[in-house]
Design an enzyme around this catalytic site. Sequence first.
Site, PDB file in Angstrom:
ATOM      1  N   LYS C 128      25.195  39.235  16.797  1.00  0.00           N
ATOM      2  CA  LYS C 128      24.645  38.031  16.163  1.00  0.00           C
ATOM      3  C   LYS C 128      23.515  37.417  16.980  1.00  0.00           C
ATOM      4  O   LYS C 128      22.478  37.016  16.445  1.00  0.00           O
ATOM      5  CB  LYS C 128      25.789  37.018  15.980  1.00  0.00           C
ATOM      6  CG  LYS C 128      25.428  35.774  15.229  1.00  0.00           C
ATOM      7  CD  LYS C 128      26.656  35.254  14.472  1.00  0.00           C
ATOM      8  CE  LYS C 128      26.439  33.847  13.929  1.00  0.00           C
ATOM      9  NZ  LYS C 128      26.406  32.812  14.976  1.00  0.00           N
ATOM     10  N   GLY C 129      23.713  37.384  18.296  1.00  0.00           N
ATOM     11  CA  GLY C 129      22.679  36.818  19.138  1.00  0.00           C
ATOM     12  C   GLY C 129      22.676  35.307  19.129  1.00  0.00           C
ATOM     13  O   GLY C 129      23.720  34.681  18.923  1.00  0.00           O
TER      14      GLY C 129
END
Lengths: 520, 520, 254, 254
Positions: C128-129
Site C-alpha cells: 500500500k505504501g
Amino acid sequence: MAHIPLDSSQIDRLKDLAKEIADQVQDVISRHSSVSLERTVLRLYGVDGVNGEDIPLANRLVDILSEKGSLQSGVSPHFAAAMLASGTDAQTTAEVIEQGKAAFGDLTGFDLEDIREKEKELAQGALTSLDATRRRKEEKQQRWSLPRQPWRYVIVATGNIYEDCIQAKSAVLAGADIIAVIRSTAQSLLDYVPYGPTTEGFAGTFATQANFKIMREALDEISEQQGRYVRLVNYSSGLCMAEIAACASLEDLDVLLNDSMYGILFRDINMKRTFIDQYFSRLICSRAGIMINTGEDNYLTTSDAIENAYTVTASQLINEATAKNALLTEDLLGLGHAFEIDPEVENALLYELSHAQLARQLFPDSPIKYMPPTKYKSTDVFYSHCMDTMFNLVSVTTGQGIHLAGILTEAIHTPFMQDRYQSLGSINYVFNIARALGNEIEFKKDGFVAKRAQQVLDETEQFLKELREISLMEAIAQGRFANIRRAVDGGSGLDGVFVKDSGYSNPVMEQLEQDGVIDE
Amino acid sequence: MAHIPLDSSQIDRLKDLAKEIADQVQDVISRHSSVSLERTVLRLYGVDGVNGEDIPLANRLVDILSEKGSLQSGVSPHFAAAMLASGTDAQTTAEVIEQGKAAFGDLTGFDLEDIREKEKELAQGALTSLDATRRRKEEKQQRWSLPRQPWRYVIVATGNIYEDCIQAKSAVLAGADIIAVIRSTAQSLLDYVPYGPTTEGFAGTFATQANFKIMREALDEISEQQGRYVRLVNYSSGLCMAEIAACASLEDLDVLLNDSMYGILFRDINMKRTFIDQYFSRLICSRAGIMINTGEDNYLTTSDAIENAYTVTASQLINEATAKNALLTEDLLGLGHAFEIDPEVENALLYELSHAQLARQLFPDSPIKYMPPTKYKSTDVFYSHCMDTMFNLVSVTTGQGIHLAGILTEAIHTPFMQDRYQSLGSINYVFNIARALGNEIEFKKDGFVAKRAQQVLDETEQFLKELREISLMEAIAQGRFANIRRAVDGGSGLDGVFVKDSGYSNPVMEQLEQDGVIDE
Amino acid sequence: MSEQMIRPYGDSMNDGIIQLSFTLPVEDGERAKKAAELYVSQLNCENVSVVHARKIADRFTYFVVYARAKPSIDYSKVQASEVRTKQMDFYEINELIRAKLQRRLSVVGATIGSDAHTVGIDAIMSMKGYSGDYGLERYPEINTYNMGAQVSCKALLEKVLEVQADAILVSQTVTQKDMHLRNFSEFVQLLEEKGLGSRFLLLAGGPRMTNDFALQLGYDAGFGPGTVPSQVASFIVDKILERRRKAQSAERKA
Amino acid sequence: MSEQMIRPYGDSMNDGIIQLSFTLPVEDGERAKKAAELYVSQLNCENVSVVHARKIADRFTYFVVYARAKPSIDYSKVQASEVRTKQMDFYEINELIRAKLQRRLSVVGATIGSDAHTVGIDAIMSMKGYSGDYGLERYPEINTYNMGAQVSCKALLEKVLEVQADAILVSQTVTQKDMHLRNFSEFVQLLEEKGLGSRFLLLAGGPRMTNDFALQLGYDAGFGPGTVPSQVASFIVDKILERRRKAQSAERKA
Ligand code: B12
Ligand code: B12
Ligand SMILES: Cc1ncc(COP(=O)(O)O)c(C=O)c1O
Ligand SMILES: Cc1ncc(COP(=O)(O)O)c(C=O)c1O
C-alpha cells in the site's frame, strides 16, 4: 436523545450471528487450558509472592507440574493434595513446594475424595473473595455515588506508581471519573505477573497487585474528598489475562481492558491462548463485578475508519457474545469504538456522528467506550486540542458511556499532568454547554447520518455471515481485522496451551459456570 | 440548512417598526450637517493632503468657513466659487485658500448659475470615482472569484502598516478571506483623518488613505497568488464616518465597520453627530459598493448575552432600516451578532445556536457578521481555543456570512502571527468536517432552540414598540442599549453639528439620493 | 554567507515573543505567580507576563506565560544535514536497479525491542505504501522482508544474514525514557560485535527521527514523519551503487 | 525558611518539562528546525524536542517545542506583596465607616487616556458590582463618582478636587506598547506637580495589574483580575483609618 431509525429484526439477526461465531470459539476454549489459567487458580487459592529470583510462586509451581508432565489434569488437584500433605495454608504450602521440600505432581497415595473435598473448600474460598470485592465496590458506589455519563476517563503512565498517584489525583481534581494506569510496553508479552510496587517502566507502569492496591487506596482517598466514586482501570490483555483479572479482583479494581482479539492482533499472541485465557478472565470479571473494556478502537489505527467501520461493529458484537458466554451482563460491557476519521475528509463529523450513534443504539444498556482521535493527531498541540474538542461534542451528543479523554500531546508523548488538565478543561466545557444537544436535534431521515449507519449495519451483516462460514480464527488468519494477519498456530504463548485430560479439574471455573449470572 | 419555524407576519411587523424608528431619526439627519460631512464633500471634490502643521486641508478649509460663519450654506458652493476664481484644479485651489492667498467664504460677486454649474461638475467627478471603485471591485471579484461562506475574517493590529502587510499575507496563506486593519485606540475621537503611511499606533494602526492603499496593494498581490479575492476592511466609526468612507472608496476598500449607534455608546460621540455622519457615509458606501459591518456584538460585552439578546436583534433591524434609507442593499449589510454567552451556563450552546439561527433567518440575503467569544475568554489559551472551536461549529452549522476568527489570546494581547494561524487552523478544521451539518439536522419543533428564538422575537417586538413611542434617541439616553446611557446633547462632536440654512447645497448627497439604488 | 541574526517574531521583527506553559510544584497564589515570572526570566527572557495561573493538584500550579526571549542566534551558521540523494520515482528506481545493479536488491525491516508500532515501517514497506506512494514490496526489483514489531535485535540480524540483505530498516516509535536510543544503539553494537559494522546500509526511522540524529547513532541515514517509500528506495539504490563504484575503483587500484 | 529548590514538573519531580511555541523569521526546513532547537537551548533548556514546524508566511516558520528547563530556583526566597487588609463585607464596611470615620467616604474612578474599557472599573463601582459582590455605588457610606472611560488625567484630577475625594480609582485595560504604564505614571506625575503626592489614596487596577507592580508605579495598591468591590472598599476604609490614626498621633506629639 437524537435517534436513527434502525430495523430491530436486522439487529436481532446480527446478534444471533455473533452468538454462533462465539460458540464456535467456545468449543476450542472448553477443550483447552493454559499455564496462566492454571496459575490463576493458584492465585485464587491464595498463592502469592515470588522466589529468590523474583519468579512468582504461581509460575514455579505450574512449571514444576508441567516438567513432571502432570499439568493436563490441572493444578487444582495437585495443589489440594499438597495442602493435605503439608497441613498448612496455601501460601506456606506453595513456598515449601517451591523450595523442593514437599512432593508435588503425584496424586498416588491420596484419597481422591479428600482431594475433591479440599479443592471444593479452596474454590469456595476463591468465590467468597470474588463476591466480597463485588460487594465492597457496590457499597462504595452507594456511599460516593456515580457521576453521570459520559464518564471522563484519563490514563496515567509515568512508570512510577507513586508519581501515577499524584497525576491521578490531579486528574480527578480536574474532573476525571475513571483513572487507567497504562502498562509498561513490554508487559503484555511477559508470561508472568510482576511482583511488588514498581517505580520504573516504559511508557507505562507495570501492572502488579501491589501497584493496584496503592492506586486504589489513593483513589479511595480522593473519592472521599470529591464525593464521587472514581473507578480504577488496568489492562488484562496479554499472556496473563486471567491472572491479572484475579489480582485485580483481589484489589477491588473496577475495569479491565479485556478484548477477545486485541492480544492476537496487536501483540501477536497466539489466538488459542488468547481465547482460552480470555474466557476464564471474563468469568472472574463477571463474578467480581469488574467491567471489561474492549479494544475495537485499535483497529482504526491500522486500517481506515470509514472503509473498516463494519469491522468495529462486528467485533463489538463478537465481544458481546463471547462476554455473555462468560456470564458478563450488559452493564459490564464497555464495548470500544473511536473517533479516528481523517480530518481531511469533508464532513468527517457526519460520519463520526453516524458511527457513534449506531454504537449507542446497538448496545443501549452497555456503557460503551468511546476513544478519542489519535492516528491523525498533529504534533501541533493547538490543532490537536480542536480535534479533541469536536470529539467531546460527538460524545456528549450521542450519549456515550465511557469517554476517553483525548490529549493534545497524543502525537508527542504520554500525557503530562498539564496535558490532562487541558484535556479535561475542554471536556468539561463541551459537556456543559452541549449537555442537552442530543435531545434538541433530529437527524434528517434518509439524511447522510442515517444512510451511513444503515450502510455500516449491512456491511457488518455481510461480514458476520462470512465469519460464520470460515470461522473467526480463519478470518483473523486472513487479516480480516485491522488488516493484520495472525496464523492459528503463530504468535507467542502457544507453548503454554494444553489439552485437558479426562481427569482435569478446575473447581473454580466449574463453580462460576454453575452459579451463572449473579443478580442481587 | 437547519431551520426554525418563524411567523413571517411577525417578521414583517418587526421590519415595519424598525422602518418607522429609522424614519424618525431621518428627520434630524436631513435638517443638519456636520464639519466632517462637509470635509467629505471636499475630499470627494479632490481635496487631499495636509498643511505644514499636518492639518488636513479639508479641515483647514472647513474651519476657515465656519470662522467666517458661512458654513451653514455648505462648503460646496464656496469651494466651487473659489475654483472659478482660481481657475485651477481642486487641490491647488485648496492649497492657495489654506495659504490665505485666495478669498474663501464669500459668494458675493459670483453668478449663482456659474457656481451651481461648477458644483454639478465637481459632484459629477465625485460620483464617477465612486462608480469606478465599485466597478474595479466587481471586476476583481470576477477575476479571482469569491470564497464560499462563512468568510474567514481576521484582524491585524500591529500599529505598523508594513508589519500589518506581513501579518495579513500570513493570514491569507492560512485561509483568511477578509483582512481588517484595526485602528489605533485614539483615532475614533480625532476630528480629522490622519495623513500618510504610519508605523506607530496603539493596539491598532491608524486609518489613513495611504495605509488603505498600501494594504490593498498587498492583498491584490496575495489574491493573485492564492486565486481568491481577499477583502479589505477598515473602520469608519467615530468623528469622521463619512470622510473615512470617502477615503476608503478612493482606495477600493471592500468593507467598513459602520454602525448607527456604536460611536455613541462605545466612544461617547454625540448621537446627532453620529446619525448625520453615518447617513452620508452609508450613501457613499452604497454607491462605492462597500459593505458595511455593524457592531451589535459590542452590546454583549457590557450587557448579558441572554438577557439582552433582544437588543441585538432590535439593533440589527434598526441598522437595516437606516441602511436602506441610505440606499444600501441587503447584500451589503454585514449585520452583527456574537457568541458571548457565559460558558458556565448549562446548554449555553443551545442558546447560541438559537440566536445564530434566528439572525440567519431574519436577514436571509445579508452576509451577517458573527463575532467570536471575547468577554468570557480565558487567559488559558488552550481553554480559549476550545471556545473558538465551538463557535466555529455554530457558525458553519447556521450558515453565517462573515466569520470573525476567534483568537486564543483574546484575553491577553492583540493577535500575534501565530495566534491567527492557530485560529484559522481551528476554523478550517471545523468548517471542513462539519460543512454539511446544518443540512443534516433539524431542531425539534417546540424544542429549546425553537422556543428560545421565539422568545427573543417577542421581546424584540415589545422593545421596538417602546422605541417607536419614546424615539431611538431617548432610548439611548435611557441606557436601553448595552446598559450605557448617553445624553442627547452629550458626548464629543456636537460642536461640529450645524443646521443647514435655506441656501445649503451639497450636490453630491443630492445626486446620490436622486440616483437611488444602482443595480447593474 | 553573511551574518543573519534572528530572534522569535510575535508581531514585529525581533520582538522575541514566545509562548510557554508549564507546571511548578507550588501552591497557587501571588507567590506562585512570582516564582513563575522569576523562573522564566532565568530562561533568558524579559517582559515576562504570567497571564494565567491555576491550581492543578495539591501543591502544583499550572501557568501560561508570554515573554520576550533575549538571545539572538546567527542563522547563517546553522547547519542541518538532510538525506542527500536525487529523489527518483517508482519507475526510475526499478529501471536503475535493472540497468546498473543487474540484480535485485534485498531489504529487511523491523520495529525492534518491545515497541509494537508497525504502522511506520509498514508505511514504507507494505504494498500500500504511504500517501499515494507505493511501498517497497511493490518494487519488482526489490525483495522486501518486513518482520513487523517486537523483533529482537538478534532475530533481525539472523534474518538479515539469511536473506543477504543490502539494507536494514529499523523503526522505533516509542521514545519514552529514550527507549528508542537504547534499541537503535543495541542493534549497531550487535553488528559491531559480529564485525559487520559497515557491511549493510543501515536506515533508522520514526516520529522523532532526524538525519543528524541517525548519523550520531551510527546509522547511514534517518527518516522522520512524512517520509514516503520512494525517498527511502532512492536513497538505498543511490548509496548501494555509490558503494559499488568505490569498491570497484579500490579493486582497480589494487 | 529552609531552602526549597524547584523546577517545572511534567510527569516526575524536577524533570523541568516546559512547552513552548514561537515563530522564527526563516523558511521551513531541516535548517529551520535546527535553528529552533539551538534557539531553545540558548534559553537554558536541554533535551530540546522540536515536535512541530510549519511555514506560516514567506520566510516565517512556526514551532511547537518541548524541552527540559535547566535552572532551579529557591522558592523559599520568592517574595510577592499582596494587598494586606482584613477582608470585610458590605455591612461591616459601612458600619465601620459610620462608627469610626463618622463621615461618608468619597471615591472617584476613571479609565484614563484613550482607553475606552469601562467594564473593569464599572465592575468595582457600579451598583451591580461583580460576581455577586455589590459595587461601591451601593454603599450608603460611600459617595462614588464613576467618570467612565477616555478621561484625561487633568479631568480626573479636577473631579477629585471638586468632590474632595479620599480615594482615586484608576483603571487601564489596554497594555499594548505599555500604554497603561505611561498613563498610570502620567497621573502620578500630575499629582506630584500639584504637590498632591500623598494626599489621596491611589488605587490602580486592570487585567495585567499586580500589587507589586502598582507599588512600583507609585500607587498605594494594585488590583488584578477577579477583584471584587468589597476587597477594594475594605482596603480603602482600612487605609483611611490608619492614616487618620497616624495623623492624630502626629498632632498629639506636636
Ligand atoms: C497507532 C498507535 C498505536 C497502535 C499501534 C498499532 C500498530 N500495529 O502499529 C496501538 C493502539 C497498538 C498502540 C499501542 C501503544 N502505544 Co501507540 N500510538 C499510535 C499512534 C496513535 C500513531 C502512530 C502511528 O501509526 N503513526 C503513523 C506513522 C505512519 O507515522 P510514523 O510512525 O512516524 O512513521 C513515518 C515516519 O516516521 C517514517 N518511519 C517510521 N519508521 C521508519 C523506519 C524507517 C527505516 C524509515 C526509513 C522510515 C520510518 O515513515 C513513516 C511514514 O512517513 C501514536 C500517536 C500519534 N498520533 O503519533 C501512539 C503512540 C506512538 N503510542 C504510544 C504508546 C505509549 C503506546 C503504548 C506503549 C501505550 C501502552 N503503554 O499501552 C501501546 C503499546 C505499544 C507497545 N508495546 O509498544 C505513545 C508513545 C509515546 C512516546 N513518545 O514514547 C504515542 C505517541 C501516544 C501517546 N502520546 O502516548 N499505539
Ligand atoms: C469588553 C472589551 C471591549 C469593549 C469595551 C466595552 C466597555 N465599555 O468597556 C469594546 C468592544 C468596546 C472594546 C473595544 C476595544 N478593545 Co477591547 N476588549 C474587551 C474584552 C473582550 C473584555 C474586557 C473586559 O471587559 N473584561 C472584564 C473585566 C471585568 O475585567 P478587568 O478589566 O480585568 O477588570 C477586573 C480587574 O482587572 C479589576 N479592575 C479593573 N480595573 C480596575 C480599577 C481599579 C481601581 C480596581 C481597584 C480594580 C480594577 O476589577 C475588575 C473586576 O475583577 C477584552 C478581551 C478580554 N477577554 O479580556 C478586549 C481587549 C481588552 N480589548 C482590546 C483592544 C485592543 C480593544 C480596541 C483598542 C481594539 C481596537 N483597536 O478597536 C478597542 C477600542 C477600545 C479603546 N479605544 O480603548 C485588547 C487589549 C490588548 C492589550 N493587551 O492591550 C483586548 C485584550 C482584546 C485583544 N486581545 O485584542 N473592547
Ligand atoms: C484491549 C486493550 N488491551 C490492552 C491495551 C494496552 O496495551 P498493552 O497490552 O501493551 O498494555 C490496549 C491499548 O489500548 C487495549 O485496547
Ligand atoms: C462598529 C464598530 N466600529 C468601530 C470599532 C472599532 O473601534 P474604534 O472605533 O475605536 O476603532 C468596532 C469594534 O469592534 C465596531 O464594532
